[in-house]
Scaffold this motif. Structure first.
Motif, PDB file in Angstrom:
ATOM      1  N   ALA A   5      -5.240  -1.555  -7.301  1.00  0.00           N
ATOM      2  CA  ALA A   5      -6.246  -1.076  -8.151  1.00  0.00           C
ATOM      3  C   ALA A   5      -6.313  -2.279  -9.393  1.00  0.00           C
ATOM      4  O   ALA A   5      -7.532  -2.164  -9.557  1.00  0.00           O
ATOM      5  CB  ALA A   5      -5.238   0.188  -8.629  1.00  0.00           C
ATOM      6  N   ALA A   6      -5.836  -2.979  -9.810  1.00  0.00           N
ATOM      7  CA  ALA A   6      -6.106  -3.965 -10.495  1.00  0.00           C
ATOM      8  C   ALA A   6      -7.296  -5.104 -10.191  1.00  0.00           C
ATOM      9  O   ALA A   6      -7.534  -6.837 -11.144  1.00  0.00           O
ATOM     10  CB  ALA A   6      -4.839  -4.581 -11.295  1.00  0.00           C
ATOM     11  N   GLY A   7      -7.257  -4.818  -8.511  1.00  0.00           N
ATOM     12  CA  GLY A   7      -8.561  -5.622  -7.667  1.00  0.00           C
ATOM     13  C   GLY A   7      -8.163  -6.833  -7.982  1.00  0.00           C
ATOM     14  O   GLY A   7      -8.862  -7.871  -6.970  1.00  0.00           O
ATOM     15  N   HIS A   8      -6.816  -7.068  -7.101  1.00  0.00           N
ATOM     16  CA  HIS A   8      -5.651  -8.059  -6.504  1.00  0.00           C
ATOM     17  C   HIS A   8      -5.391  -8.007  -5.507  1.00  0.00           C
ATOM     18  O   HIS A   8      -5.452  -6.805  -4.832  1.00  0.00           O
ATOM     19  CB  HIS A   8      -4.324  -8.306  -7.503  1.00  0.00           C
ATOM     20  N   VAL A   9      -5.914  -8.876  -4.111  1.00  0.00           N
ATOM     21  CA  VAL A   9      -4.948  -8.702  -2.875  1.00  0.00           C
ATOM     22  C   VAL A   9      -3.940  -8.935  -2.325  1.00  0.00           C
ATOM     23  O   VAL A   9      -2.905 -10.044  -3.113  1.00  0.00           O
ATOM     24  CB  VAL A   9      -5.948 -10.007  -1.789  1.00  0.00           C
ATOM     25  N   ALA A  10      -3.263  -7.155  -2.118  1.00  0.00           N
ATOM     26  CA  ALA A  10      -1.667  -7.588  -2.599  1.00  0.00           C
ATOM     27  C   ALA A  10      -1.498  -7.017  -1.104  1.00  0.00           C
ATOM     28  O   ALA A  10      -1.424  -6.054  -0.444  1.00  0.00           O
ATOM     29  CB  ALA A  10      -1.304  -6.197  -3.814  1.00  0.00           C
ATOM     30  N   LEU A  11       0.104  -7.075  -1.009  1.00  0.00           N
ATOM     31  CA  LEU A  11       0.515  -7.484   0.613  1.00  0.00           C
ATOM     32  C   LEU A  11       2.174  -7.188   0.492  1.00  0.00           C
ATOM     33  O   LEU A  11       2.789  -7.669  -0.479  1.00  0.00           O
ATOM     34  CB  LEU A  11       0.438  -8.261   1.510  1.00  0.00           C
ATOM     35  N   HIS A  12       2.432  -6.020   0.865  1.00  0.00           N
ATOM     36  CA  HIS A  12       4.226  -5.586   1.057  1.00  0.00           C
ATOM     37  C   HIS A  12       4.813  -6.411   2.162  1.00  0.00           C
ATOM     38  O   HIS A  12       3.581  -6.011   3.524  1.00  0.00           O
ATOM     39  CB  HIS A  12       3.823  -4.139   0.778  1.00  0.00           C
ATOM     40  N   VAL A  13       5.514  -7.502   2.168  1.00  0.00           N
ATOM     41  CA  VAL A  13       6.160  -7.636   3.373  1.00  0.00           C
ATOM     42  C   VAL A  13       8.068  -7.356   3.029  1.00  0.00           C
ATOM     43  O   VAL A  13       8.000  -6.883   1.838  1.00  0.00           O
ATOM     44  CB  VAL A  13       6.022  -9.300   2.910  1.00  0.00           C
ATOM     45  N   HIS A  14       8.737  -7.696   3.617  1.00  0.00           N
ATOM     46  CA  HIS A  14      10.086  -7.693   3.486  1.00  0.00           C
ATOM     47  C   HIS A  14      10.701  -9.153   4.286  1.00  0.00           C
ATOM     48  O   HIS A  14      10.368  -9.565   5.055  1.00  0.00           O
ATOM     49  CB  HIS A  14      10.715  -6.542   4.040  1.00  0.00           C
ATOM     50  N   ARG A  24      22.539 -10.275   3.248  1.00  0.00           N
ATOM     51  CA  ARG A  24      22.632  -9.152   3.562  1.00  0.00           C
ATOM     52  C   ARG A  24      20.878  -8.120   3.251  1.00  0.00           C
ATOM     53  O   ARG A  24      21.145  -8.375   2.650  1.00  0.00           O
ATOM     54  CB  ARG A  24      23.973  -8.501   3.071  1.00  0.00           C
ATOM     55  N   GLY A  25      21.095  -7.173   3.757  1.00  0.00           N
ATOM     56  CA  GLY A  25      20.414  -6.533   4.333  1.00  0.00           C
ATOM     57  C   GLY A  25      19.301  -6.572   3.633  1.00  0.00           C
ATOM     58  O   GLY A  25      18.428  -7.673   4.533  1.00  0.00           O
ATOM     59  N   ARG A  26      18.009  -6.402   3.156  1.00  0.00           N
ATOM     60  CA  ARG A  26      16.855  -6.247   3.254  1.00  0.00           C
ATOM     61  C   ARG A  26      16.030  -6.629   1.968  1.00  0.00           C
ATOM     62  O   ARG A  26      16.449  -5.786   0.744  1.00  0.00           O
ATOM     63  CB  ARG A  26      15.736  -4.894   4.109  1.00  0.00           C
ATOM     64  N   PHE A  27      15.281  -7.924   1.246  1.00  0.00           N
ATOM     65  CA  PHE A  27      14.532  -7.960  -0.207  1.00  0.00           C
ATOM     66  C   PHE A  27      12.702  -7.491   0.180  1.00  0.00           C
ATOM     67  O   PHE A  27      12.025  -7.568   1.574  1.00  0.00           O
ATOM     68  CB  PHE A  27      14.580  -9.368  -0.258  1.00  0.00           C
ATOM     69  N   ASP A  28      12.590  -6.412  -0.660  1.00  0.00           N
ATOM     70  CA  ASP A  28      11.523  -6.430  -0.811  1.00  0.00           C
ATOM     71  C   ASP A  28      10.723  -7.172  -0.907  1.00  0.00           C
ATOM     72  O   ASP A  28      10.455  -6.845  -2.776  1.00  0.00           O
ATOM     73  CB  ASP A  28      10.682  -4.829  -0.995  1.00  0.00           C
ATOM     74  N   TRP A  29       9.289  -7.386  -1.140  1.00  0.00           N
ATOM     75  CA  TRP A  29       8.035  -8.170  -1.831  1.00  0.00           C
ATOM     76  C   TRP A  29       6.989  -7.737  -1.738  1.00  0.00           C
ATOM     77  O   TRP A  29       6.368  -6.889  -0.787  1.00  0.00           O
ATOM     78  CB  TRP A  29       7.990  -9.926  -1.305  1.00  0.00           C
ATOM     79  N   VAL A  30       5.673  -7.528  -2.585  1.00  0.00           N
ATOM     80  CA  VAL A  30       5.045  -8.015  -2.685  1.00  0.00           C
ATOM     81  C   VAL A  30       4.302  -9.113  -3.412  1.00  0.00           C
ATOM     82  O   VAL A  30       4.443 -10.395  -4.295  1.00  0.00           O
ATOM     83  CB  VAL A  30       4.152  -6.816  -4.050  1.00  0.00           C
ATOM     84  N   LEU A  31       3.375  -9.707  -2.328  1.00  0.00           N
ATOM     85  CA  LEU A  31       2.944 -10.562  -2.640  1.00  0.00           C
ATOM     86  C   LEU A  31       1.198 -10.693  -2.911  1.00  0.00           C
ATOM     87  O   LEU A  31       0.117  -9.659  -2.558  1.00  0.00           O
ATOM     88  CB  LEU A  31       2.639 -11.705  -1.444  1.00  0.00           C
ATOM     89  N   VAL A  32       0.553 -11.414  -4.237  1.00  0.00           N
ATOM     90  CA  VAL A  32      -0.633 -11.465  -4.628  1.00  0.00           C
ATOM     91  C   VAL A  32      -1.251 -12.956  -3.767  1.00  0.00           C
ATOM     92  O   VAL A  32      -0.417 -13.895  -3.978  1.00  0.00           O
ATOM     93  CB  VAL A  32      -0.090 -10.912  -6.124  1.00  0.00           C
TER      94      VAL A  32
END
Length: 310
Positions: free
Chosen positions: A291-300, A170-178
């Motif tokens: 900002a810490a220098g990583h490639v970060a992506l917001h997905v769900h 159910r619902g949505r789960f939010d993730w940040v991928l590095v």
């Protein structure tokens, strides 16, 4: 009449995946490991455009580093097209244009998503109209993660991960991928896991004879509760991946320190997945990691499996 007679091409989109739970059994006589995993398809996609051709060819582009991606029959997408043609008696060919957003060799099943998308695209373009069950049978012949890329959503996988049962989420789960520019070899990670278990067998205890997904994982998914899911995340490959890539450990620690509910290596890695409390928390963490220098992506997630798009 086939779509090739109406439209010049067919575009299919297929998702990458995160293993929110992965328990790995011992090494079998055939050189493989039994698995029990909970997959979640997330909103980081591979697009495959299939165009009618006399032969089987492909090209690859994308927003991720593409070094090492083959454009011949070593590529799962091209093998998927050839397999479908052989199974259905189709005598023509296809040109596949693959646009990649899922990290290459990143533990998110990008190559499997390409294969699933190629099956759906060619089936639509050629008018072969295979039943869903037949497409899944062909997908399983191509690789353990390909059936899930077809299915999408949330599912439990056993065996080698290819025997799937849909799971209610159910619902949505939010993730940040590095992500990481340097991929890792999945077979090498499994080999390191076997060595790690041998080195630490006294502390680790016996390897599960029949891996199973914990019931708490299913409860958390059904409830749509990110905090509950965070407490149940598990990846038996993580220790082996961190042994091979010790540079990832400080990044995991940073993400958890800066607001993630939990962090985990995605599959065999090296992509790191951080589960967040919601969209706002995920955006904040994405900004911090960037900002810490990583490639970060917001997905769900969860999102649907391979589908024809406009």
């Amino acid at each position: 009449m086939t779509l090739a007679e109406i439209f010049p091409s067919v575009r299919v989109r297929a998702p990458g995946k995160i293993n929110v739970f992965l328990q790995v059994g011992g090494l079998d006589d055939d050189g493989y490991h039994e698995l029990a995993t909970a997959f979640q398809a997330v909103s980081l996609y591979e697009d495959v455009v299939a165009t009618y051709a006399d032969d089987f060819t492909m090209a690859v582009n994308g927003s991720v580093p593409l070094e090492g991606v083959p454009v011949d029959d070593r590529n799962l997408a091209l093998r998927a097209a050839r397999l479908l043609a052989a199974e259905t008696g189709y005598e023509g060919g296809v040109h596949l244009e693959v646009h990649k957003q899922v990290p290459v060799a990143g533990g998110m099943g990008g190559g499997s998503a390409d294969a699933a998308a190629a099956l759906v695209a060619c089936d639509a373009l050629w008018g072969t109209e295979l039943p869903t069950g037949e497409l899944h049978r062909l997908a399983a012949r191509l690789g353990a993660d390909v059936p899930f890329a077809l299915m999408g959503g949330t599912a439990i996988g056993v065996g080698r991960g290819d025997r799937l049962s849909p799971a209610l989420a159910r619902g949505r789960f939010d993730w940040v991928l590095v992500t990481s520019e340097e991929g890792v070899s999945t077979p090498a990670v499994y080999g390191e896991l076997d060595r790690h278990r041998e080195r630490h067998r006294v502390d680790i205890g016996p390897v599960p004879a029949v891996p199973q997904v914990d019931a708490d994982v299913l409860h958390a998914l059904r409830a749509g509760d990110a905090r509950m899911l965070a407490s149940t995340l598990r990846n038996d490959l993580q220790a082996a991946t961190l042994q091979m890539r010790p540079d990832l450990a400080p990044v995991l620690e940073l993400g958890e320190r800066e607001g993630a509910l939990a962090g985990i290596v995605s599959g065999s890695g090296p992509t790191l997945a951080f589960l967040c409390g919601g969209p706002e928390e995920a955006i904040d963490l994405q900004v911090t990691m960037s900002a810490a220098g990583h490639v970060a992506l917001h997905v769900h997630g969860p999102v649907p499996g391979a589908r024809v798009v406009g």
